[in-house]
Design a protein around this motif. Structure first.
Motif, PDB file in Angstrom:
ATOM      1  N   MET A  77       0.807  -1.187   0.000  1.00 24.31           N
ATOM      2  CA  MET A  77       0.000   0.000   0.000  1.00 24.31           C
ATOM      3  C   MET A  77       0.854   1.255   0.000  1.00 24.31           C
ATOM      4  O   MET A  77       0.470   2.284   0.506  1.00 24.31           O
ATOM      5  N   THR A  78       2.029   1.166  -0.519  1.00 33.60           N
ATOM      6  CA  THR A  78       2.882   2.333  -0.550  1.00 33.60           C
ATOM      7  C   THR A  78       2.632   3.133  -1.811  1.00 33.60           C
ATOM      8  O   THR A  78       2.041   2.670  -2.768  1.00 33.60           O
ATOM      9  N   SER A  79       3.126   4.332  -1.809  1.00 35.55           N
ATOM     10  CA  SER A  79       2.940   5.236  -2.922  1.00 35.55           C
ATOM     11  C   SER A  79       4.261   5.929  -3.206  1.00 35.55           C
ATOM     12  O   SER A  79       5.095   6.082  -2.320  1.00 35.55           O
ATOM     13  N   ASN A  80       4.437   6.357  -4.439  1.00 34.28           N
ATOM     14  CA  ASN A  80       5.636   7.121  -4.787  1.00 34.28           C
ATOM     15  C   ASN A  80       5.517   8.567  -4.347  1.00 34.28           C
ATOM     16  O   ASN A  80       6.488   9.301  -4.366  1.00 34.28           O
ATOM     17  N   LYS A  81       4.333   8.982  -3.985  1.00 34.15           N
ATOM     18  CA  LYS A  81       4.102  10.363  -3.567  1.00 34.15           C
ATOM     19  C   LYS A  81       4.655  10.564  -2.153  1.00 34.15           C
ATOM     20  O   LYS A  81       4.751   9.641  -1.375  1.00 34.15           O
ATOM     21  N   GLN A  82       4.969  11.800  -1.847  1.00 32.65           N
ATOM     22  CA  GLN A  82       5.539  12.127  -0.544  1.00 32.65           C
ATOM     23  C   GLN A  82       4.489  12.779   0.351  1.00 32.65           C
ATOM     24  O   GLN A  82       3.612  13.482  -0.121  1.00 32.65           O
ATOM     25  N   PHE A  83       4.639  12.530   1.636  1.00 34.58           N
ATOM     26  CA  PHE A  83       3.812  13.221   2.612  1.00 34.58           C
ATOM     27  C   PHE A  83       4.326  14.642   2.726  1.00 34.58           C
ATOM     28  O   PHE A  83       5.529  14.894   2.659  1.00 34.58           O
ATOM     29  N   ASN A  84       3.408  15.589   2.907  1.00 27.28           N
ATOM     30  CA  ASN A  84       3.803  16.983   3.025  1.00 27.28           C
ATOM     31  C   ASN A  84       2.866  17.674   4.008  1.00 27.28           C
ATOM     32  O   ASN A  84       1.782  18.120   3.637  1.00 27.28           O
ATOM     33  N   LEU A  85       3.310  17.755   5.258  1.00 30.23           N
ATOM     34  CA  LEU A  85       2.480  18.355   6.305  1.00 30.23           C
ATOM     35  C   LEU A  85       2.350  19.866   6.160  1.00 30.23           C
ATOM     36  O   LEU A  85       1.581  20.487   6.901  1.00 30.23           O
TER      37      LEU A  85
ATOM     38  N   GLY B 110      -2.060   8.851  -4.066  1.00 39.35           N
ATOM     39  CA  GLY B 110      -2.368   7.863  -5.088  1.00 39.35           C
ATOM     40  C   GLY B 110      -2.850   6.545  -4.520  1.00 39.35           C
ATOM     41  O   GLY B 110      -2.789   5.513  -5.184  1.00 39.35           O
ATOM     42  N   VAL B 111      -3.329   6.559  -3.271  1.00 29.30           N
ATOM     43  CA  VAL B 111      -3.807   5.345  -2.606  1.00 29.30           C
ATOM     44  C   VAL B 111      -5.099   5.687  -1.869  1.00 29.30           C
ATOM     45  O   VAL B 111      -5.121   6.599  -1.041  1.00 29.30           O
ATOM     46  N   HIS B 112      -6.172   4.933  -2.179  1.00 33.09           N
ATOM     47  CA  HIS B 112      -7.427   5.159  -1.450  1.00 33.09           C
ATOM     48  C   HIS B 112      -7.258   4.690  -0.008  1.00 33.09           C
ATOM     49  O   HIS B 112      -6.825   3.570   0.237  1.00 33.09           O
ATOM     50  N   ASP B 113      -7.579   5.543   0.918  1.00 32.27           N
ATOM     51  CA  ASP B 113      -7.537   5.240   2.355  1.00 32.27           C
ATOM     52  C   ASP B 113      -6.190   4.672   2.800  1.00 32.27           C
ATOM     53  O   ASP B 113      -6.105   3.632   3.450  1.00 32.27           O
ATOM     54  N   HIS B 114      -5.144   5.385   2.457  1.00 26.37           N
ATOM     55  CA  HIS B 114      -3.787   5.050   2.925  1.00 26.37           C
ATOM     56  C   HIS B 114      -3.814   4.983   4.457  1.00 26.37           C
ATOM     57  O   HIS B 114      -4.501   5.771   5.101  1.00 26.37           O
ATOM     58  N   PRO B 115      -3.085   4.047   5.065  1.00 23.18           N
ATOM     59  CA  PRO B 115      -3.111   3.917   6.535  1.00 23.18           C
ATOM     60  C   PRO B 115      -2.721   5.198   7.273  1.00 23.18           C
ATOM     61  O   PRO B 115      -3.150   5.407   8.412  1.00 23.18           O
ATOM     62  N   ALA B 116      -1.952   6.060   6.644  1.00 23.15           N
ATOM     63  CA  ALA B 116      -1.535   7.303   7.299  1.00 23.15           C
ATOM     64  C   ALA B 116      -2.662   8.334   7.356  1.00 23.15           C
ATOM     65  O   ALA B 116      -2.582   9.293   8.123  1.00 23.15           O
ATOM     66  N   ILE B 117      -3.701   8.152   6.567  1.00 22.75           N
ATOM     67  CA  ILE B 117      -4.841   9.078   6.590  1.00 22.75           C
ATOM     68  C   ILE B 117      -5.699   8.717   7.799  1.00 22.75           C
ATOM     69  O   ILE B 117      -6.315   7.649   7.838  1.00 22.75           O
ATOM     70  N   VAL B 118      -5.703   9.607   8.795  1.00 26.69           N
ATOM     71  CA  VAL B 118      -6.343   9.279  10.070  1.00 26.69           C
ATOM     72  C   VAL B 118      -7.365  10.317  10.553  1.00 26.69           C
ATOM     73  O   VAL B 118      -7.880  10.197  11.655  1.00 26.69           O
ATOM     74  N   TRP B 119      -7.663  11.320   9.717  1.00 30.72           N
ATOM     75  CA  TRP B 119      -8.662  12.296  10.155  1.00 30.72           C
ATOM     76  C   TRP B 119     -10.003  11.615  10.400  1.00 30.72           C
ATOM     77  O   TRP B 119     -10.790  12.046  11.246  1.00 30.72           O
ATOM     78  N   ASP B 120     -10.259  10.513   9.695  1.00 35.02           N
ATOM     79  CA  ASP B 120     -11.490   9.766   9.918  1.00 35.02           C
ATOM     80  C   ASP B 120     -11.533   9.197  11.332  1.00 35.02           C
ATOM     81  O   ASP B 120     -12.586   9.159  11.965  1.00 35.02           O
ATOM     82  N   GLU B 121     -10.392   8.781  11.870  1.00 34.67           N
ATOM     83  CA  GLU B 121     -10.334   8.326  13.268  1.00 34.67           C
ATOM     84  C   GLU B 121     -10.565   9.484  14.239  1.00 34.67           C
ATOM     85  O   GLU B 121     -11.213   9.312  15.274  1.00 34.67           O
ATOM     86  N   VAL B 122     -10.044  10.657  13.896  1.00 31.65           N
ATOM     87  CA  VAL B 122     -10.263  11.839  14.733  1.00 31.65           C
ATOM     88  C   VAL B 122     -11.766  12.108  14.838  1.00 31.65           C
ATOM     89  O   VAL B 122     -12.304  12.267  15.934  1.00 31.65           O
ATOM     90  N   ALA B 123     -12.442  12.124  13.700  1.00 35.91           N
ATOM     91  CA  ALA B 123     -13.885  12.388  13.700  1.00 35.91           C
ATOM     92  C   ALA B 123     -14.647  11.276  14.427  1.00 35.91           C
ATOM     93  O   ALA B 123     -15.557  11.558  15.210  1.00 35.91           O
TER      94      ALA B 123
END
Length: 161
Positions: free
Chosen positions: A1-9, A75-88
């Protein structure tokens, strides 16, 4: 589930979508991301119930945009790093509960259970919806299930109100 895209906070949607960076934890990012809800819970739990509900709706609708745009970036649907859904979801769980270590712990455990196990309609939403709505929907429903269970425990006198 990795992507070539970079995280950018530095990108606002990723800052929120990644739970202020908590989703970048090397293990259990959803669990760490759930903790990112705590400041919102502490800031708003003294608000009237109706305003807590409005806030939950706002962060959930905002999450559709932030999570969807972050998923597009990665480039990944629901990447494990996407966690705003857990916040909500955890925020929803805690609506109307008095803050104590017991309610926070039981609410956290209930939410993580429903989020991970995905019983019944939660699993259906998770499998059938795409984009930001799909990322958010199952966690919002897990939060609602957890809210009902937590309030039942409080009403039964098993947790402090």
């Amino acid at each position: 589930m990795t992507s070539n895209k970079q995280f950018n906070l530095k990108r606002p949607h990723q800052l929120f979508g990644l739970g202020f960076g908590t989703g970048l934890a090397p293990v259990a990012p959803g669990t760490f991301g759930t903790f990112a809800a705590l400041p919102f819970i502490y800031m708003t739990m003294h608000f009237p119930l109706w305003l807590q509900i409005v806030f939950a709706i706002v962060i959930s609708v905002f999450g559709i945009w932030a999570c969807g745009k972050t998923a597009d970036d990665l480039g990944v649907h629901d990447h494990p790093a996407i966690v705003w859904d857990e916040v909500a979801g955890y925020y929803i769980t805690m609506i109307g509960a008095a803050l104590s270590w017991q309610t926070l712990l039981v609410g956290f455990l209930l939410f993580r259970f429903f989020d991970i196990a995905k019983p019944g309609p939660i699993k259906t939403l998770d499998k059938r919806m795409d984009g930001g709505v799909g990322i958010m929907a199952d966690d919002v429903l897990a939060g609602i299930f957890s809210l009902i269970c937590l309030q039942a425990l409080i009403k039964a006198g098993l947790l402090p109100f």
